[in-house]
Design a protein around this motif. Sequence first.
Motif, PDB file in Angstrom:
ATOM      1  N   ASP A 232       0.326  11.288   3.341  1.00 18.47           N
ATOM      2  CA  ASP A 232       1.235   9.666   2.872  1.00 18.47           C
ATOM      3  C   ASP A 232       0.001   8.021   2.500  1.00 18.47           C
ATOM      4  O   ASP A 232       1.019   7.655   1.445  1.00 18.47           O
ATOM      5  N   PHE A 233      -0.561   8.801   1.828  1.00 18.96           N
ATOM      6  CA  PHE A 233      -1.862   8.184   1.629  1.00 18.96           C
ATOM      7  C   PHE A 233      -2.197   8.032   0.153  1.00 18.96           C
ATOM      8  O   PHE A 233      -2.318   7.024  -0.660  1.00 18.96           O
ATOM      9  N   MET A 234      -1.659   8.821  -0.168  1.00 21.07           N
ATOM     10  CA  MET A 234      -1.536   9.545  -1.211  1.00 21.07           C
ATOM     11  C   MET A 234      -0.654   9.799  -1.797  1.00 21.07           C
ATOM     12  O   MET A 234       0.721  10.167  -1.885  1.00 21.07           O
ATOM     13  N   GLY A 235      -0.387   9.167  -3.439  1.00 20.34           N
ATOM     14  CA  GLY A 235       1.246   8.973  -4.010  1.00 20.34           C
ATOM     15  C   GLY A 235       1.540   8.026  -3.734  1.00 20.34           C
ATOM     16  O   GLY A 235       1.726   7.293  -3.036  1.00 20.34           O
ATOM     17  N   SER A 236       2.145   8.103  -5.045  1.00 21.24           N
ATOM     18  CA  SER A 236       3.289   6.328  -5.171  1.00 21.24           C
ATOM     19  C   SER A 236       4.537   6.493  -5.593  1.00 21.24           C
ATOM     20  O   SER A 236       4.795   7.623  -6.892  1.00 21.24           O
ATOM     21  N   PRO A 237       5.393   7.357  -5.383  1.00 23.27           N
ATOM     22  CA  PRO A 237       5.932   6.757  -3.612  1.00 23.27           C
ATOM     23  C   PRO A 237       5.041   8.128  -2.681  1.00 23.27           C
ATOM     24  O   PRO A 237       4.988   9.194  -3.751  1.00 23.27           O
ATOM     25  N   SER A 238       4.542   7.865  -1.385  1.00 24.94           N
ATOM     26  CA  SER A 238       3.945   9.027  -1.075  1.00 24.94           C
ATOM     27  C   SER A 238       4.997   9.762  -0.701  1.00 24.94           C
ATOM     28  O   SER A 238       6.394  10.148  -0.902  1.00 24.94           O
ATOM     29  N   MET A 239       4.436  10.519  -0.444  1.00 19.22           N
ATOM     30  CA  MET A 239       5.401  11.950   0.548  1.00 19.22           C
ATOM     31  C   MET A 239       6.480  12.242   1.428  1.00 19.22           C
ATOM     32  O   MET A 239       6.014  10.582   2.394  1.00 19.22           O
TER      33      MET A 239
END
Length: 375
Positions: A232-239
Amino acid sequence: MAEIRVQQLHKAFAEFTAVKDSSFTVNDGEFFCLLGPSGCGKTTTLRMIAGLELPTSGQIFLGGEDVTRKRASARDIAFVFQMFALYPHMNVRQNIAFPLVSQGMARAEIKQRVLDAARTLQITELLDKSVSGLTSGDRQRVALGRAIVRQPLAFMMDEPLGALDAEFREMMCEELRNLHDRLGATTVYVTHDQREAMFMADKIAIMNQGVIEQLGAPQEIYERPATVFVADFMGSPSMNFIPFEAALASGATSATIGAAPVGLPALCEAVPARPLLYGVRPEHGSLTGDSAFRAEVLGTEYLGTCQIVTLATAPGSTLRAKIDVKTPVRRGDHVGLAFDVAQITLFDQASGRSIRTLRDDVPVGAPRARGVLHG
């Protein structure tokens, strides 16, 4: 430069535990990022490595030497803070030279080191200027120069770009990484910004509530998140996380969410019946007419090179897909969704940990079979 080794590092402030038994190694010459939200323990960890905080328990080794109880001044570490902490009554040259003057170094050596640092940072033309008239980017370069001029074993950087605006921050990310490569420095860098970490780091430790949830290379952490928090923290948008409940056999390659079949990387072991999460990143979902997994389009966000589509998959449940801008989609459309099976991560809802699949045995970045399962 030197290797930094941290073993079972623990820090408690009265009833509050800031860092819980953390262990990791920063290799000689590595750019290592401590990444996480505010209050997760990353700055406390950095301050303990630098000698600005004493651990409650655990050990810290610098170049093979146990420095756990040594003062900061005895550790040969340079610290760069978020706030530049420059002396306003001194010019740039004097600010950079200050650590060496404090050590009583010979004037000729100080002059040469200051000049070398200024050349490295491309600020030689600023040496005789007052720091008060400099831009934020130039003031940060002066702060870096004051650290570089000491030629320490390692650099500690605590959100050094946090006070800069977006344009300067992006530019300074590139400059910091280039500087690291030129110096061959061992660097420990604290940030809450995943983009900074992904751009600069050789290795990332993601912290949450005082615990290192995952440690690895940026690509590994993004593609193989170990926990729901990391995903959830990594990625934009998140997983995206799609909840479902199932019992899955060892080697299973599909599951059913609602009435729709979805693909899985082959499971390494059986999973007893329990609540699970089907994790898929937005770029690994696609719209298709022949999938049994259906959703309603709630809205789209045009980003120039792609569009982010928000979809309702069930009452109260949404997910986002990153698709080509040429794909026609409108609010209210009912569409089918297909997922890249090779990129799916399955999580246990109760523990938040990922469930091991055969793709975990494939090195990150290695070619692998790709495909989607349609209903």
